[in-house]
Motif scaffolding. Structure first.
Motif, short mmCIF file in Angstrom:
data_model
loop_
_atom_site.label_atom_id
_atom_site.label_comp_id
_atom_site.label_asym_id
_atom_site.label_seq_id
_atom_site.Cartn_x
_atom_site.Cartn_y
_atom_site.Cartn_z
N MET A 1 -28.70 -49.51 -53.48
CA MET A 1 -29.70 -49.19 -52.47
C MET A 1 -31.09 -49.26 -53.09
SD MET A 1 -28.83 -46.12 -49.96
CE MET A 1 -27.13 -46.59 -49.84
N ASN B 1 -42.06 -43.70 -48.83
CA ASN B 1 -42.03 -42.75 -47.75
C ASN B 1 -43.31 -42.85 -46.94
OD1 ASN B 1 -39.62 -41.54 -48.26
ND2 ASN B 1 -40.50 -40.17 -49.77
N ASP C 1 -25.54 -42.24 -51.09
CA ASP C 1 -25.08 -43.23 -52.05
C ASP C 1 -24.55 -42.56 -53.32
OD1 ASP C 1 -24.75 -45.93 -52.31
OD2 ASP C 1 -26.47 -46.11 -53.65
N MET C 2 -25.20 -41.47 -53.72
CA MET C 2 -24.72 -40.72 -54.89
C MET C 2 -23.32 -40.16 -54.63
SD MET C 2 -26.56 -40.84 -57.52
CE MET C 2 -25.59 -39.68 -58.47
N GLU D 1 -30.11 -42.44 -50.33
CA GLU D 1 -29.82 -42.40 -51.77
C GLU D 1 -28.90 -41.24 -52.12
OE1 GLU D 1 -33.90 -44.45 -53.55
OE2 GLU D 1 -33.85 -42.31 -53.16
N ARG E 1 -42.74 -40.87 -57.23
CA ARG E 1 -42.61 -40.33 -55.88
C ARG E 1 -41.54 -39.24 -55.81
NH1 ARG E 1 -38.93 -41.87 -52.71
NH2 ARG E 1 -38.57 -43.78 -53.88
N ARG E 2 -40.41 -39.50 -56.48
CA ARG E 2 -39.34 -38.51 -56.46
C ARG E 2 -39.79 -37.22 -57.09
NH1 ARG E 2 -34.98 -41.49 -55.77
NH2 ARG E 2 -34.99 -43.60 -56.58
N GLY F 1 -35.48 -35.41 -54.66
CA GLY F 1 -36.38 -36.56 -54.73
C GLY F 1 -35.77 -37.84 -54.20
N ARG G 1 -29.68 -44.31 -61.75
CA ARG G 1 -29.33 -43.36 -60.70
C ARG G 1 -28.69 -42.12 -61.29
NH1 ARG G 1 -25.80 -44.59 -55.94
NH2 ARG G 1 -24.59 -45.88 -57.36
N THR H 1 -35.18 -48.56 -53.45
CA THR H 1 -36.09 -47.48 -53.12
C THR H 1 -37.14 -47.99 -52.14
OG1 THR H 1 -37.44 -48.05 -55.00
CG2 THR H 1 -35.84 -46.32 -55.31
N THR H 2 -37.57 -47.11 -51.29
CA THR H 2 -38.57 -47.49 -50.31
C THR H 2 -39.68 -46.47 -50.30
OG1 THR H 2 -37.01 -46.50 -48.80
CG2 THR H 2 -37.32 -48.88 -48.64
#
Ligand SMILES: Nc1ncnc2c1ncn2[C@@H]1O[C@H](COP(=O)(O)OP(=O)(O)O)[C@@H](O)[C@H]1O
Ligand SMILES: [Mg+2]
Lengths: 236, 381
Positions: free
Chosen positions: B1, B6, A99-100, A96, B364-365, A91, B237, B3-4
Motif C-alpha cells: 500500500m 492527508n 494492511d498491518m 495501512e 507525517r506519521r 500514524g 512497515r 502512502t498518501t
C-alpha cells in the motif's frame, strides 16, 4: 477444542496475576470472559497471544502446546488479538492499519477479498480509509482494531473489551458485528466488563475474579445466575 | 500500500507554530502537486549544487555561508560525515524508535578497525590497503551492533539507552588507555582510498578535502536510496509499527525483536562506514576523536531535523555540524562562539521539545503519533 488453557499462572514480577486458570474455546463458539476491573482478563489475553510469558501451565491451540511459542508465530498459526485500548497505529492511515493486520499473509488476492469484507462490515472505516488512525474517534478506532485483527484471517479472534468507552448505540453495533463475524465462521474469545451484552451474545462464558475462574456455564445460565446478576449485571 | 498525503486538518489554535506548520504544509503540498519532472529537476539541481559546493570558484559567491574560522572544504567533509551518521541513526531512532545514546561508539569501531588493520603504528602490522578494510570495518561494527542488541533489545524500556551509552564510553576508555589502541599517540600513516588522476597524482591526497567530500556525498546518496527502498518495504512497515506501538506490532505477527536488531545493526553498519571514511581521510586517528558528546550531537541532529524522516535527518545533521563549525572564529564578548556550542544546542533542543517535538521537517506519521501521545497524557491525568 480449538483453544485449551490448562492451569495457567502468570506473574508480573512478584505479583501473581493469574492463579492456575483453565478454560476452553471450541471451534465456532463465542466464549465470553467477564470480570471486574483488574480481575486478570487482559492478562489472560496477553498470555494467549504470547506477549507475556506464563509461569506455569499450558496453552494448547488446535491440540498443540504453544505456551513457549513466540507471539508472531502464534499469529501465523491463526490467533489474532484486538488489544484493549485498541492499540492501533496512530500514524498509519486506516488502510495501512488494516494492511498491518495482514502482515503475516502473502496471498494478495485473499487479502484484497478480506479488505473488502472488513470495509463492508465497517462502512465508517471505508469512508475514512486515508485518515490517520490516531485522528479517528474512539468508536472508529475500536472498529479499526477489530477489522485489523480480522485481516489476519484468524481461526480464533481475541477481543479485549471491544465496547470500552463507546456510546450505547455503538456498543449495540459492535456486538452485532461480533455475532456476524462469528456466524461467518470465526471463533471468538471475548473479554468484557459489559457482562449483559457479552453473556447475551456468548455461547459459553467464564467469570474471572482476582486471577481465578470462579464460575462457568452457558451464556444464558450465567445471565440468570443470582450471584453473577448481583456482581456484574447491577441487579439485586 | 502506498502512502498518501492527508488533507490538512483544520486547526483550532492559531499560534505562530500553527501558521508555520501551515506554511510548511503548503510548501509540502506544492511539492507533491508539482509535476514529476519538476521534482526531478529540482532534486538534480540540488545534488549538483552540493557537488559544486567545495569549489572556491563556486562558494566565493555564497556570501556568509563559507566558514571563516576554518577551511570551508574541510568543514564540508566534516558536515558530510555527520549527515551520513544522522541518516544512519535515523534508522535506529527515527524508524524503529530505539534510543541509541552511544551511536558514535560504532563510528569509533569503524575508524579503529581501519586504523588497526592499515597503519604501520598498529601492533598487528598487517598494513592492508584501505579499500580492503572498509568491508571488514562495516562487518565488525555490524557484529558489535548485534552483540550489543541481542541481550538488550529483548527488554523493553530504557535498557538500550543505558547499554549503548555504556558501550560508547567503554570504547572511548579502551581507546584512551589500551596499548593496542594507542591512546593519545594514536595511529598514523593510515592509507587513503585508492585512485589516481591521469597524470599519476593520487586522487585522494592530504591537502585537498574535496575528493573525500565527494566520496561521502556519493555514499550518502546511495545509502539514502537504499534506506528509502527499505522503508517502503515490509521491513519499513515493521519498523514503523514497532515504533508506533510495539505490543500491537507483535500482536499483528511482526517478529519485533528480529526487526529491532536489524534496525540497530544497519544503523551501526552505516556508522562503521562513516568511521572508515573518516580514518581514510584523516591519515591519523587517536582517542581524542571520540568524545561522548559526539553521540549526543548526532542524536540532537536527528531530533532537530525530525526523526523518522530521511530529509529531516539530512537537514538536521547538516545544520548541526555546520553550525558548530560556523561558530569557530566568531567572537562574542571576547569569547569564541564555538565555546558556547553545547549551550546553544542545549537551548535549541529545549525550545524544540517545547514548541516542535516532531522536529523541523517531521514525518507525517510522527506528527500524528505525537498528537496521539499527547492525548494519552491528558487521558491519564
Ligand atoms: N504490566 C503490569 N505490571 C504489573 N502488574 C500488572 C500489569 N498489568 C496488569 N497488572 C496487574 O494484574 C492484574 C490484572 O490486570 P488486568 O489483566 O489488566 O485486568 P483486567 O483486564 O481484568 O482489568 C491487576 O491487578 C493489575 O494491576
Ligand atoms: Mg483489561
Amino acid at each position: 477444542m480449538l483453544l485449551e488453557i490448562d492451569d495457567v499462572s502468570l506473574l508480573y514480577g512478584r505479583i501473581q496475576a493469574l492463579h492456575g486458570i483453565s478454560l476452553t474455546v471450541g471451534e465456532g463458539e463465542i466464549v465470553a470472559l467477564i470480570g471486574a476491573n483488574g480481575a486478570g482478563k487482559s492478562t489472560t489475553m496477553r498470555a494467549i497471544s504470547g506477549i507475556r510469558p506464563i509461569a506455569s501451565g499450558a496453552i494448547r491451540f488446535e491440540g498443540e502446546d504453544i505456551s513457549k511459542l513466540r507471539a508472531d508465530l502464534r499469529v501465523r498459526r491463526g490467533l489474532c488479538q484486538a488489544p484493549e485500548g485498541r492499540g492501533i497505529f496512530p500514524g498509519m492511515t486506516v488502510l495501512e492499519n488494516l494492511d498491518m493486520g495482514a502482515y503475516t499473509r502473502r496471498d494478495r488476492a485473499g487479502i484484497a477479498q478480506d479488505l473488502n469484507r472488513v470495509l463492508e462490515l465497517f462502512p465508517r472505516l471505508a469512508e475514512r480509509r486515508k485518515q490517520a488512525g490516531g485522528t479517528l474517534s474512539g468508536g472508529e478506532q475500536q472498529m479499526l482494531a477489530v477489522g485489523r485483527a480480522l485481516m489476519s484471517r484468524p481461526k480464533l479472534l481475541l477481543l479485549d473489551e471491544p465496547s470500552m468507552g463507546l456510546a450505547p448505540m455503538l456498543i449495540q453495533q459492535i456486538f452485532s458485528i461480533i455475532t456476524e463475524i462469528n456466524e461467518q465462521g470465526t471463533t471468538i474469545l471475548l473479554v468484557e466488563q459489559n457482562a449483559q451484552q457479552a453473556l447475551a451474545r456468548a455461547h459459553r462464558a467464564y467469570v474471572l475474579e482476582t486471577g481465578r475462574i470462579v464460575k462457568s456455564g452457558t451464556g444464558a445460565e450465567l445471565l440468570h445466575d443470582p450471584s453473577v446478576k448481583e456482581a456484574y449485571l447491577g441487579v439485586a | 500500500m502506498t502512502t498518501t498525503v492527508n488533507p490538512p486538518t483544520p486547526e483550532q489554535q492559531q499560534g505562530i507554530g500553527t501558521r508555520l506548520r501551515h506554511g510548511r504544509e503548503a510548501i509540502a503540498q506544492r511539492w507533491h502537486d508539482a509535476p514529476r519532472w519538476v521534482r526531478w529537476a529540482a532534486l538534480v539541481a540540488l545534488i549538483a549544487f552540493f557537488y559544486a559546493l567545495p569549489n572556491k570558484e563556486f562558494y566565493q559567491y555564497l556570501g556568509p555561508i563559507p566558514t571563516t574560522g576554518s577551511n570551508f572544504t574541510q568543514v564540508l567533509f566534516t558536515v558530510s560525515i555527520y549527515v551520513l551518521l544522522a541518516v544512519g541513526l535515523n534508522i535506529v531512532v527515527g524508524f524503529a524508535g530505539l534510543l541509541d545514546l552511544g551511536y558514535f561508539g560504532f563510528f569509533a569501531v569503524g575508524a579503529y578497525t581501519v586504523a588497526v588493520l592499515t597503519s604501520p603504528s598498529s601492533n598487528l602490522k598487517t598494513l592492508w590497503p584501505w579499500l580492503l578494510v572498509v568491508p571488514i570495518a562495516i562487518a565488525l561494527t555490524m557484529v558489535s551492533g548485534v552483540m550489543l542488541g541481542t541481550p538488550t533489545l529483548r527488554l523493553r524500556g530504557d535498557y538500550l539507552a543505558l547499554v549503548t551509552l555504556g558501550f560508547a564510553e567503554m570504547i572511548r576508555i579502551a581507546a584512551v588507555s589500551s596499548d593496542f589502541l594507542k591512546g593519545q599517540r594514536g595511529f598514523n600513516q593510515i592509507p587513503h582510498p585508492p585512485g589516481k588522476y591521469a597524470d599519476g597524482k593520487p586522487f585522494f591526497g592530504v591537502l585537498d578535502a574535496r575528493p573525500y567530500y565527494w566520496l561521502v556525498l556519493t555514499l550518502i546518496i546511495l545509502v539514502v536510496i537504499g534506506v528509502r527502498n527499505l522503508t517502503h518495504s515490509r521491513v519499513g512497515r515493521a519498523w514503523i509499527s514497532i515504533r508506533e506501538d510495539e505490543d500491537a506490532a507483535q500482536l499483528m505477527g511482526v517478529p519485533t525483536f528480529k526487526f529491532k536488531l536489524w534496525a540497530f545493526a544497519s544503523g551501526a553498519a552505516i556508522a562503521g562506514l562513516a568511521g572508515a571514511l573518516f580514518a581514510g581521510k584523516q591519515n591519523f586517528v587517536n582517542s581524542q576523536n571520540f568524545e561522548l558528546l559526539n553521540s549526543i550531537i548526532i542524536l540532537a541532529a536527528v531530533i532537530l531535523g525530525g526523526s523518522g524522516n530521511i530529509v529531516g535527518a539530512i537537514v538536521g545533521g547538516g545544520l548541526v555540524a555546520y553550525m558548530i563549525e560556523r561558530f569557530r572564529g566568531i567572537e562574542l564578548f571576547g569569547v569564541e562562539l564555538y565555546e558556547y556550542r553545547f549551550l546553544f544546542f542545549g537551548l535549541v533542543l529545549v525550545v524544540m521539545m517545547i514548541f516542535r517535538p516532531q522536529g523541523l521537517i517531521p514525518n507525517r506519521r510522527r506528527a500524528a503519533e505525537f498528537k496521539d501521545r499527547r492525548k494519552e497524557v491528558i487521558v491519564g491525568e
